[in-house]
Scaffold this active site. Structure first.
Site, PDB file in Angstrom:
ATOM      1  N   SER A 158       0.798  -1.217   0.000  1.00 46.64           N
ATOM      2  CA  SER A 158       0.000   0.000   0.000  1.00 46.64           C
ATOM      3  C   SER A 158       0.834   1.272   0.000  1.00 46.64           C
ATOM      4  O   SER A 158       0.290   2.365  -0.092  1.00 46.64           O
ATOM      5  CB  SER A 158      -0.979  -0.008   1.182  1.00 46.64           C
ATOM      6  OG  SER A 158      -0.278   0.204   2.364  1.00 46.64           O
TER       7      SER A 158
ATOM      8  N   LYS B 266      -6.151   4.095   8.995  1.00 48.74           N
ATOM      9  CA  LYS B 266      -5.236   5.006   8.315  1.00 48.74           C
ATOM     10  C   LYS B 266      -5.755   6.431   8.379  1.00 48.74           C
ATOM     11  O   LYS B 266      -4.997   7.385   8.599  1.00 48.74           O
ATOM     12  CB  LYS B 266      -5.056   4.574   6.863  1.00 48.74           C
ATOM     13  CG  LYS B 266      -4.212   3.318   6.725  1.00 48.74           C
ATOM     14  CD  LYS B 266      -4.147   2.856   5.294  1.00 48.74           C
ATOM     15  CE  LYS B 266      -3.203   1.668   5.155  1.00 48.74           C
ATOM     16  NZ  LYS B 266      -3.166   1.159   3.784  1.00 48.74           N
TER      17      LYS B 266
END
Ligand SMILES: Nc1ncnc2c1ncn2[C@@H]1O[C@H](COP(=O)(O)OP(=O)(O)OP(=O)(O)O)[C@@H](O)[C@H]1O
Ligand SMILES: [Mg+2]
Length: 852
Positions: free
Chosen positions: A735, A778
């Protein structure tokens, strides 16, 4: 009579003599020996000798033949003189003394007995150092033998000591030793004195060893006897003492049997334990097995086989308890309440195995406690972190010294009931050791089909675990054994937003900490701005553990002030940030200054705890901690946003990652190394997937230089170094792909990345942005770091719905499908050039549409 005998045999030996054949013995010269004579020929020989000068030839005979053949008789023999003779029932008893060695030249039969012609065979003795040494050795050995042997005539020692002649000593000792006739004959035949002495020494040595061994065996036997006697004696005393105390002998075992009855052991356990007690009864308490069995029985009796608590099945009440302990956590609370409601309708419902997954400090453990409280069950917790051995779960077999049951059984004993809430903490940290996989044991524990007969290696008898309500916790699901995961109902607990934290602090943490520090509820107020400052500047976490700790610190300092204790050192560091040490001198000066200030009428108000004021009368009723006062209690802020600083140069991009601790931002750095040829250098403990992702990012950037506004030859003449700092923590996953590509472009174009933007997403070779996981954590992490814009994959757009409203309101989320879109949002257009990038996309404000 004896004085008529020749003293010097050499001179007076006759040329022929009557023969006395000897079976099994040899009479050596210079020794005296009794002999039993009963064969007719032998008797006749003795008679003949007695009528002559009493001398007789003593010859060893091979075999038993009577009369012996000539071939049976040895040719070297001893001339003896008969000292005494007595007639007995079994024949004659004679005492002979050996005089000298002779050689037989011929045998002849005469008048019913055997005669022999002889010639002298003198034995030379000569002095030699070696012989001397052997003689000494012989004397020592003789002494040892005499001291070891029992029943020896007392005059033997001086007698032996008086013998000077080595040959004589040899023969005398040999005649006393238990030597075979054949060996004695060899000794007699041997001419060399040294050889004779050596042979006798060997025999004597052997004798001494035998004697010593015999002595040892005897004394051991004696020792054993006396130990037994001692034990018997002590036991008799013990018996007496017990009688005096009115106790009977089987007291201990009787007590154990009574406890068995009380423990209401299940049918399959009682007989086993009964047998162990039988064994115990037959055993002396001093034997090592006794304690072992005793410990085992105690363990079995301590396990709560049939002790259970009664569940509170009232869903309304349970819900009230759960709300009392925790803010929100709606899903879990509902799940528990449902379970209780169904249990109420249908008696025996198998308990669910819940697995709480989430970052640290979000309340996983405390929720388990709360569930136990709501259901009115006991609560036990065992940590699986670092468990690497099956035996830790299941125990060691009893044959191991010091073995104990495994942790499951130990936890149940601690709980004291067979149906507690048993929390298996950190199931993601179970290690795979080399001594059996603990996960395999856990599989059995958590399998509703088998755990009703869980077998602990130590207990041996199965225990029913099906009544236990298991709750497991983990920070991440990745490392959890898939088969284990399959048995559990996973309930994710996410990190909290700032607003939620404020709420949790107000409603739960502050009251709890005040109470723990002996302060009244309402006596301290921490204002909302103060709380927000603590959250933002003193803690940066997904959960609320540090927040609770900081609140605890404030409460402690206030409590200390109220109790009149001077605040600890760190408090003196107020806004100024300097730490003054509390030397007695500085305390004195401070006190003087304060008194002077009072006299001057300057009363400090309100007195803040950092400024020590010892007069308790002036303490306020209610303490208010406002935003500005936080450093007085907690010291200077610990956390400052570093995003702006870190991204102030080209080549750095901010990413967001999903870690064990929830979410975190990470800075990816890229730099061009002149003189290279387009190679990629990676540092910062990157895992394989992350490295591949970096390669894909570079390939895409190189393939699109024209479009990205990068000078044509730049990446062919430079190597590129990508580094992900932040200590030695290993990082992995795809990611960070877009972040790495962005850092590369920034380095290549020399344009800085926007400092309030963070990004996440996987990049493909063709520059597409693929979806990733953990959006919620996140986003919360980005928010904690003061990020305003988060770039995320278009295909994660639906995840935005799950974000807390607070995050959506305060941040902008930019869903992107391609890397170009990433650059549009993350970097301003290049100052000169084709202008491929720009602030074209305005981003999407969370609250603007429900389609997020
Ligand atoms: N929603 C909440 N409401 C009230 N208190 C909470 C909430 N979440 C967490 N807490 C409090 O935060 C503290 C830390 O929680 P806890 O120890 O349960 O964390 P955890 O999730 O088990 O963390 P770890 O993964 O590190 O074990 C506890 O005192 C707990 O009561
Ligand atoms: Mg915990």
């Amino acid at each position: 009579m004896s004085d008529t005998l020749p003293q010097s045999p050499d001179q007076a030996l006759p040329a022929e003599l009557a023969v006395l054949p000897l079976r099994n013995t040899v009479v050596l010269p210079l020794t005296i020996q009794p002999l039993a004579v009963n064969r007719p020929q032998s008797t006749e020989a003795v008679n003949r000798a007695l009528t002559a000068d009493r001398m007789i030839l003593l010859v060893l005979q091979r075999g038993d033949d009577d009369p012996p053949t000539e071939a049976d008789l040895r040719r070297v023999a001893t001339v003896g003189v008969i000292r005494q003779m007595a007639k007995g029932q079994a024949g004659l008893q004679v005492l002979v003394e050996g005089l000298a060695r002779v050689q037989v030249t011929a045998f002849a039969q005469a008048d019913g007995h055997l005669r022999a012609s002889i010639t002298p065979a003198p034995e030379p003795t000569y002095p030699s150092l070696e012989i001397e040494a052997y003689i000494r050795q012989l004397r020592e050995l003789t002494d040892r033998a005499l001291s070891l042997a029992t029943g020896i005539p007392s005059d033997l020692r001086p007698l032996l000591a008086s013998i000077d002649d080595p040959l004589r000593l040899c023969y005398v000792l040999a005649s006393m030793l238990d030597m075979k006739a054949e060996d004695k004959q060899l000794l007699l035949e041997e001419d060399d004195l040294l050889v004779k002495v050596r042979a006798v020494t060997q025999s004597l040595n052997r004798e001494v060893e035998l004697l010593a061994l015999k002595g040892k065996i005897e004394s051991e036997a004696q020792q054993e006897m006396s130990d037994q006697q001692r034990q018997y004696y002590l036991r008799q005393q013990l018996k007496k003492i017990r009688e005096e105390l009115g106790e009977t002998e089987g007291e201990e075992t009787q007590e154990l049997r009574r406890r068995i009855d009380e423990a209401k052991l299940p049918d399959h356990v009682a007989p086993t334990i009964g047998r162990e007690i039988d064994r115990l009864e037959r055993m002396p308490p001093a034997s090592p097995d006794y304690q072992m069995i005793r410990t085992y029985i105690d363990w079995v009796l301590d396990v709560p086989w049939s002790v259970t608590t009664e569940d509170r099945l009232d869903p309304v009440e349970a819900r009230r308890v759960l709300d009392e302990d925790h803010y929100d956590l709606e899903k879990v609370k509902e799940r528990i309440v449902e379970y209780l409601a169904v249990r109420k309708l249908k008696g025996d419902l198998k308990g669910p195995i819940l697995c709480f997954v989430g970052p640290p400090g979000v309340g996983k453990t405390s929720l388990g406690q709360s569930i136990a409280r709501a259901m009115n069950r006991k609560f036990v917790r065992m940590s699986l972190g670092g468990v690497r051995d099956e035996a830790e779960i299941r125990g060691h077999r009893r044959t191991y010294i010091g073995s104990l049951p495994g942790r499951i059984i130990q936890a149940l004993r601690t709980a004291g009931s067979a149906n507690p809430v048993l929390m298996l903490d950190e199931i993601d940290k179970v290690a795979v050791g080399f001594q059996g996989d603990p996960a395999a044991a856990l599989l059995e524990v958590l399998d509703p089909a088998q755990n009703n007969s869980f077998r602990d290696h130590y207990l041996e008898v199965p225990f029913d675990l099906s009544r236990v309500l298991f709750i497991t916790t983990a920070n991440q699901l990745g490392p959890v054994h898939p088969a284990l995961l399959d048995r559990m109902e996973v309930i994710p607990l996410g990190g909290y937003t700032e607003g939620e934290k404020v709420h949790i602090a107000r409603r739960y943490l502050i009251p709890r900490q005040l109470q723990e520090h002996g302060l009244h509820e309402g006596s301290v107020e921490i204002t909302e701005p103060a709380l927000r400052r603590i959250i933002a500047e003193y803690t940066r976490e997904a959960g609320v553990r540090n927040l609770e700790r900081q609140i605890g610190t404030i409460a402690r300092k206030i409590a200390a002030r109220i109790a009149g204790v001077r605040p600890p050192v760190e408090e003196a560091a107020t806004d100024g940030g300097t730490t003054s040490s509390h030397t007695p001198l500085s305390m004195v000066t401070e006190a003087r200054e304060r008194i002077e200030a009072r006299v001057a009428g300057e009363t400090a108000q309100p007195p803040a705890p950092g400024q020590a004021d010892t007069s308790s009368t002036s303490l306020p009723e209610r303490w208010t901690v406002d935003r500005d006062e936080v450093p007085r209690y907690l010291g200077p802020p610990r956390i400052r946003s570093e995003t702006a600083f870190r991204t102030s140069r080209p080549g750095v991009a901010t990413g967001v990652a999903w870690t064990d601790a929830g979410g975190d931002v990470l800075f990816v750095e890229a730099t061009l190394l002149p003189g290279g040829k387009g190679d990629l250098v990676l540092t910062g403990q990157l895992g394989d997937v992350m490295q591949e992702s970096a390669r894909a990012a570079l390939s895409h950037v190189r393939a699109s230089v024209a479009m990205l506004g990068i000078a044509e030859n730049l990446l062919r003449t430079h190597d590129i170094h990508v580094h992900v700092p932040a200590g030695a923590t290993p990082k992995d996953g795809p990611s960070a792909g877009v972040t790495m590509a962005t850092a590369m472009v920034s380095a290549a174009t020399n344009i800085t990345v926007r400092d309030d933007v963070a990004m996440t997403g996987e990049i493909t070779l063709s520059g597409l942005v693929l979806p990733i996981g953990g959006i919620r954590e996140k986003a919360l992490a980005a928010k904690r770091h003061g990020i305003k814009t988060v770039i995320l994959p278009e295909l994660n757009r639906q995840d935005l719905d799950e974000l807390p409203a607070e995050a959506r309101d305060e941040m902008t989320f930019v869903p992107v499908a391609t890397f170009e879109d990433v650059l549009k949002a993350a970097m301003p257009a290049p100052s000169k050039g084709s202008g491929v990038r720009g602030q074209g996309s305005a981003g999407v404000k969370g609250q603007q549409g429900s389609d997020m």
